[in-house]
Design a protein around this motif. Sequence first.
Motif, PDB file in Angstrom:
ATOM      1  N   ALA A 123       7.216 -10.311   4.594  1.00 25.96           N
ATOM      2  CA  ALA A 123       6.857 -11.545   3.636  1.00 25.96           C
ATOM      3  C   ALA A 123       5.486 -11.182   3.060  1.00 25.96           C
ATOM      4  CB  ALA A 123       7.138 -12.929   4.382  1.00 25.96           C
ATOM      5  N   LYS A 124       4.701 -10.706   3.818  1.00 28.21           N
ATOM      6  CA  LYS A 124       3.121 -10.519   3.750  1.00 28.21           C
ATOM      7  C   LYS A 124       2.844  -9.417   3.055  1.00 28.21           C
ATOM      8  CE  LYS A 124       1.535 -13.503   7.487  1.00 28.21           C
ATOM      9  NZ  LYS A 124       0.839 -13.510   8.726  1.00 28.21           N
ATOM     10  N   GLY A 125       3.976  -8.408   2.725  1.00 24.22           N
ATOM     11  CA  GLY A 125       3.657  -7.056   2.010  1.00 24.22           C
ATOM     12  C   GLY A 125       3.435  -5.915   3.073  1.00 24.22           C
ATOM     13  N   THR A 126       3.675  -6.237   4.384  1.00 23.87           N
ATOM     14  CA  THR A 126       3.636  -5.300   5.501  1.00 23.87           C
ATOM     15  C   THR A 126       4.735  -3.986   5.439  1.00 23.87           C
ATOM     16  OG1 THR A 126       2.113  -6.505   6.522  1.00 23.87           O
ATOM     17  CG2 THR A 126       2.881  -4.652   7.905  1.00 23.87           C
ATOM     18  N   LEU A 127       4.385  -3.043   5.079  1.00 22.33           N
ATOM     19  CA  LEU A 127       5.620  -2.137   5.277  1.00 22.33           C
ATOM     20  C   LEU A 127       6.323  -1.996   6.610  1.00 22.33           C
ATOM     21  CD1 LEU A 127       6.962   0.434   3.696  1.00 22.33           C
ATOM     22  CD2 LEU A 127       5.501   1.893   4.862  1.00 22.33           C
ATOM     23  N   ILE A 128       7.603  -2.002   6.491  1.00 24.41           N
ATOM     24  CA  ILE A 128       8.449  -1.897   7.876  1.00 24.41           C
ATOM     25  C   ILE A 128       8.972  -0.617   8.013  1.00 24.41           C
ATOM     26  CG2 ILE A 128      10.499  -2.803   8.956  1.00 24.41           C
ATOM     27  CD1 ILE A 128       9.753  -5.375   7.645  1.00 24.41           C
ATOM     28  N   ARG A 129       9.371  -0.218   6.933  1.00 23.67           N
ATOM     29  CA  ARG A 129       9.985   1.062   6.924  1.00 23.67           C
ATOM     30  C   ARG A 129      10.146   1.701   5.557  1.00 23.67           C
ATOM     31  NH1 ARG A 129      15.532   2.799  10.316  1.00 23.67           N
ATOM     32  NH2 ARG A 129      13.893   2.696  11.717  1.00 23.67           N
ATOM     33  N   GLU A 130       9.810   3.100   5.475  1.00 19.78           N
ATOM     34  CA  GLU A 130      10.250   3.618   4.108  1.00 19.78           C
ATOM     35  C   GLU A 130      11.519   4.778   4.310  1.00 19.78           C
ATOM     36  OE1 GLU A 130       8.563   7.272   1.054  1.00 19.78           O
ATOM     37  OE2 GLU A 130       7.254   6.339   2.524  1.00 19.78           O
ATOM     38  N   ILE A 131      12.434   4.589   3.399  1.00 20.25           N
ATOM     39  CA  ILE A 131      13.811   5.014   3.561  1.00 20.25           C
ATOM     40  C   ILE A 131      14.080   5.917   2.207  1.00 20.25           C
ATOM     41  CG2 ILE A 131      16.174   4.670   3.639  1.00 20.25           C
ATOM     42  CD1 ILE A 131      15.543   1.847   4.856  1.00 20.25           C
ATOM     43  N   THR A 132      14.327   7.021   2.433  1.00 19.51           N
ATOM     44  CA  THR A 132      14.626   8.298   1.245  1.00 19.51           C
ATOM     45  C   THR A 132      16.158   8.032   1.040  1.00 19.51           C
ATOM     46  OG1 THR A 132      12.781   9.778   2.078  1.00 19.51           O
ATOM     47  CG2 THR A 132      14.588  10.686   0.744  1.00 19.51           C
ATOM     48  N   CYS A 133      16.343   7.576  -0.181  1.00 18.45           N
ATOM     49  CA  CYS A 133      17.649   7.859  -0.586  1.00 18.45           C
ATOM     50  C   CYS A 133      17.952   8.129  -1.964  1.00 18.45           C
ATOM     51  CB  CYS A 133      18.451   6.372  -0.213  1.00 18.45           C
ATOM     52  SG  CYS A 133      17.625   4.942  -1.347  1.00 18.45           S
ATOM     53  N   GLN A 134      19.013   8.423  -2.500  1.00 17.74           N
ATOM     54  CA  GLN A 134      19.486   8.661  -3.774  1.00 17.74           C
ATOM     55  C   GLN A 134      20.201   7.594  -4.470  1.00 17.74           C
ATOM     56  OE1 GLN A 134      18.252  10.881  -5.586  1.00 17.74           O
ATOM     57  NE2 GLN A 134      17.143  12.291  -4.189  1.00 17.74           N
ATOM     58  N   SER A 135      19.783   6.385  -4.299  1.00 21.24           N
ATOM     59  CA  SER A 135      20.596   5.189  -4.772  1.00 21.24           C
ATOM     60  C   SER A 135      20.719   5.125  -6.387  1.00 21.24           C
ATOM     61  CB  SER A 135      19.882   3.888  -3.954  1.00 21.24           C
ATOM     62  OG  SER A 135      20.978   2.597  -4.777  1.00 21.24           O
ATOM     63  N   ALA A 136      21.795   4.973  -6.842  1.00 20.18           N
ATOM     64  CA  ALA A 136      22.249   4.509  -8.231  1.00 20.18           C
ATOM     65  C   ALA A 136      22.303   2.910  -8.500  1.00 20.18           C
ATOM     66  CB  ALA A 136      23.418   5.251  -8.574  1.00 20.18           C
ATOM     67  N   MET A 137      22.742   2.186  -7.417  1.00 17.85           N
ATOM     68  CA  MET A 137      22.717   0.828  -7.351  1.00 17.85           C
ATOM     69  C   MET A 137      22.195   0.225  -5.947  1.00 17.85           C
ATOM     70  SD  MET A 137      26.303   0.195  -9.624  1.00 17.85           S
ATOM     71  CE  MET A 137      27.193   1.054  -8.423  1.00 17.85           C
ATOM     72  N   MET A 138      21.645  -1.058  -6.275  1.00 21.36           N
ATOM     73  CA  MET A 138      21.335  -1.530  -4.937  1.00 21.36           C
ATOM     74  C   MET A 138      21.732  -3.032  -4.934  1.00 21.36           C
ATOM     75  SD  MET A 138      17.656  -0.251  -3.950  1.00 21.36           S
ATOM     76  CE  MET A 138      17.374  -1.611  -2.544  1.00 21.36           C
ATOM     77  N   GLU A 143       0.810  -1.158  -0.170  1.00 21.69           N
ATOM     78  CA  GLU A 143      -0.082  -0.141  -0.092  1.00 21.69           C
ATOM     79  C   GLU A 143       0.948   1.200   0.027  1.00 21.69           C
ATOM     80  OE1 GLU A 143      -2.555  -0.417   3.495  1.00 21.69           O
ATOM     81  OE2 GLU A 143      -3.786  -1.952   2.563  1.00 21.69           O
ATOM     82  N   ALA A 144       1.896   1.157   0.758  1.00 20.02           N
ATOM     83  CA  ALA A 144       2.855   2.429   0.633  1.00 20.02           C
ATOM     84  C   ALA A 144       3.286   2.840  -0.607  1.00 20.02           C
ATOM     85  CB  ALA A 144       4.021   2.300   1.690  1.00 20.02           C
ATOM     86  N   LEU A 145       3.572   1.888  -1.469  1.00 19.09           N
ATOM     87  CA  LEU A 145       4.132   2.164  -2.839  1.00 19.09           C
ATOM     88  C   LEU A 145       3.070   2.414  -3.582  1.00 19.09           C
ATOM     89  CD1 LEU A 145       6.707   1.820  -4.485  1.00 19.09           C
ATOM     90  CD2 LEU A 145       6.100  -0.583  -5.078  1.00 19.09           C
ATOM     91  N   LYS A 146       1.670   1.928  -3.488  1.00 22.39           N
ATOM     92  CA  LYS A 146       0.606   2.345  -4.328  1.00 22.39           C
ATOM     93  C   LYS A 146       0.245   3.749  -3.854  1.00 22.39           C
ATOM     94  CE  LYS A 146      -2.789   1.968  -6.957  1.00 22.39           C
ATOM     95  NZ  LYS A 146      -3.957   0.856  -7.061  1.00 22.39           N
ATOM     96  N   ALA A 147       0.435   4.315  -2.756  1.00 27.71           N
ATOM     97  CA  ALA A 147       0.091   5.462  -2.290  1.00 27.71           C
ATOM     98  C   ALA A 147       0.866   6.820  -2.956  1.00 27.71           C
ATOM     99  CB  ALA A 147       0.286   5.816  -0.605  1.00 27.71           C
ATOM    100  N   GLU A 148       1.899   6.136  -3.380  1.00 31.97           N
ATOM    101  CA  GLU A 148       2.707   7.168  -4.290  1.00 31.97           C
ATOM    102  C   GLU A 148       2.018   7.748  -5.596  1.00 31.97           C
ATOM    103  OE1 GLU A 148       5.620   8.604  -3.445  1.00 31.97           O
ATOM    104  OE2 GLU A 148       5.145   7.929  -1.541  1.00 31.97           O
ATOM    105  N   THR A 149       1.079   6.817  -6.012  1.00 35.12           N
ATOM    106  CA  THR A 149       0.422   7.296  -7.341  1.00 35.12           C
ATOM    107  C   THR A 149      -0.680   8.128  -7.168  1.00 35.12           C
ATOM    108  OG1 THR A 149      -1.035   5.119  -7.212  1.00 35.12           O
ATOM    109  CG2 THR A 149       1.186   4.859  -8.220  1.00 35.12           C
ATOM    110  N   VAL A 150      -0.377   9.506  -6.789  1.00 35.04           N
ATOM    111  CA  VAL A 150      -1.536  10.321  -6.630  1.00 35.04           C
ATOM    112  C   VAL A 150      -1.483  11.490  -7.456  1.00 35.04           C
ATOM    113  CG1 VAL A 150      -1.615   9.849  -4.011  1.00 35.04           C
ATOM    114  CG2 VAL A 150      -0.049  11.635  -5.051  1.00 35.04           C
TER     115      VAL A 150
END
Length: 742
Positions: A190-205, A138-145
């Motif tokens: 594993a169930k898709g429950t948000l644990i944490r949102e992290i703001t970053c500017q990652s080029a690679m993971m 849901e947290a990811l879907k909430a970005e589509t506003v």
Amino acid sequence: MTWKRRLAALTLAVTMLFTACGAQQETQTQAQGRFVETQITPPDEPLSAYAELLKTPDGIVIIDWLQPTPVRWDSSDLGETWRKSELSWYDAQSMDTLKIAALWDGSLLAVKSTITASDDAFAWRIQTDGTVTPLALEALKAETVDGKSVSTSSIQPIGTDRFAVFGSRFTMQNGVYSSDRNTGLFLYDAKGTLIREITCQSAMMTSNKTHLFCMDDNGVCTVYDEDGNIVSSLGGTYENLLETEIGAFLADENDTLYLCSGQGVKRLNPGGSLQELVMNGEKYSYGMPTSYFAGGILMDENCLVFAVQENSEHLSVYRYDWDAQAPTVSGKTLRVWSLDDSDLLRVAVNRMRIAYPDVDVQLEIARADQTSGTLEDIVRTLNTQIAAGSGPDVLILDKLSAQSFAENGLLADLTEVVDADALYPAFLQPFQTEKGIFLLPAQFRVELLAGSAEEVSAVDSLQSLSDLVAQGPGMTLSDSNAEETIPPEQRPVLYYTDFDNLFNVYWNVCAPALITEDGVEQGALKDFLEQIRTIANHYGLESADGWEKSEYAIGFGNNQMMFVLPSSVSNYKVDRTRMAADEFENLSLLELLARDSSTGDLSSDRASKLLPGFCEGAWTPQLLTGISAGAQEPELAQAFVALLFSEQVQGQEVPGGMPTTKAGIAAQQSAARTQYEQNGLSGEMYPIDDLIGQLKTPVMTGENERMLVRDAALEYAQGKQSLEQTVQRVTQGLQLMLEERS
């Protein structure tokens, strides 16, 4: 994409400039042994360019999305054998394009590459038995506003029951992409429950069982634990490693990181204290100039698996195993010398390094940078080395007095090295002598004239072309309105970027008639200078400032290499000039010239032919190759030259020239035909064999001679000296060159 849109995108693309940055100081160690390459591509049908490589607890998985029905390949023995199955869970209509990752238990996580507000479902977990469970995220879907969308960049498993999804919010208006939010990293259980949102500017993971590693564009690597807490952050430690495009960012269980690219693999110990080059890309298939590093997985510290795109359609898969006993040095060195760099030469050098891993294959580019000295200095050094018996083994003699090397006994016979029947007669016969074959070109270029069938047929000489130019409009083109067509009556006949562009095109169809073994042909030289001045003056090219050089680099051909599309051709193709007259060095550009802009099929309304000059059937040899008579490693030199003329190398379409072998032409046209047909276009190809059959005169004048005439021609076009003075200047200059050589 329609052919017309594709053509526009190609011809109007912005030139890409590639610059090499100086290497940073770093601590390196040299490991004993080496990684050994084994191709493990699944059998039967080839993998598409959209196949993805995954690591699971059971082994290697490949998901190929572009087969008629998407398929999965599994291997539990590191690619020795493969098991194929269909992706029965995949629904193209509802799932569309996916980002996919293998999780800790062997299940797969699939997330739409682009998530919109209208998506009822966009993420799924696929169990090993094929059971599909939608995940809300849901947290990811909430970005589509507010009409925004989310682009999914990466999915990483972490710990034993968690995963991270890396995405960014964007808008698309009038075809323009705009990101309006800092990149977000969402950590789920594993169930898709948000644990944490992290703001970053990652080029690679990347990740392992305990940590998530995020590296930004500045080389700052931040390490997170499975709860999203920062464990460490190394500011700018790896900045010097990001000078090239990274194809895979990997981590082992000890937190050792691996940065993989076409240049090689660097292993970074925890904390960044040690950076070790464990594989040099120049010695492996993934480092070929024609290859694209498409992805990789780390099985363990001694085994990596890479996906390599070796042409525009297909992927190959290679496994790299560390062998501590594999020889690294045999004591033998093969030296390959060339005045200038060449993509095809680098292909051959890389192939040689792969075939002979224990031989030190050295490519010596004499004019590699601004500190190389003058051409005279370079030739003098080369001659000194050869005379002392310490010269290179293989010589590439483009732009030099190549024939003098053969005439003076400095080159070995190639008769038993290269199969004469493999080459087109046009490229073999000029180099056959009573004593043998001492030089052979691996590539060639030609100058072509293109336009309407009526106008092309009417031009039968350089004089008739310059007359046609003089009767037409002047050059009023500019890059600011490069997408606009010009009414036929207002179009200039031709377009050139500057005086050098103009001069070089016509030099390459006239030079052998201007400078012969007996010296300067003054009558022909006068005609040449007058025609050049006519065209230059009509278009204002004699100006010291000239026109702003504007050529286009396009990804085109059977391996998506970057080819330079001359401005004269791009302006002609978009109906801004009546004709095009320029040098052509790639089959794909010949196809582009000949095909209709709307349909993509060969056009009957437009024609092309060899540009008329003072020589019949003029062509320019490229990679003019010889073996030194005093080679230190003659057998290795012979093996290298044989490889350079093999289908394996000649079949690679790269900038610089077209192949001189029949097998090379056939391989390149076959790859292009497949690409055209898959795009719904005609598989009928440009009749290159007919063109090659017309070639009779190789243009082999040296660079010094060309520059002598060029400088004199420019001053004549500028009105600084008379025709007689110009001819006298060229004659005296050439005589001085001949005396110095003797």
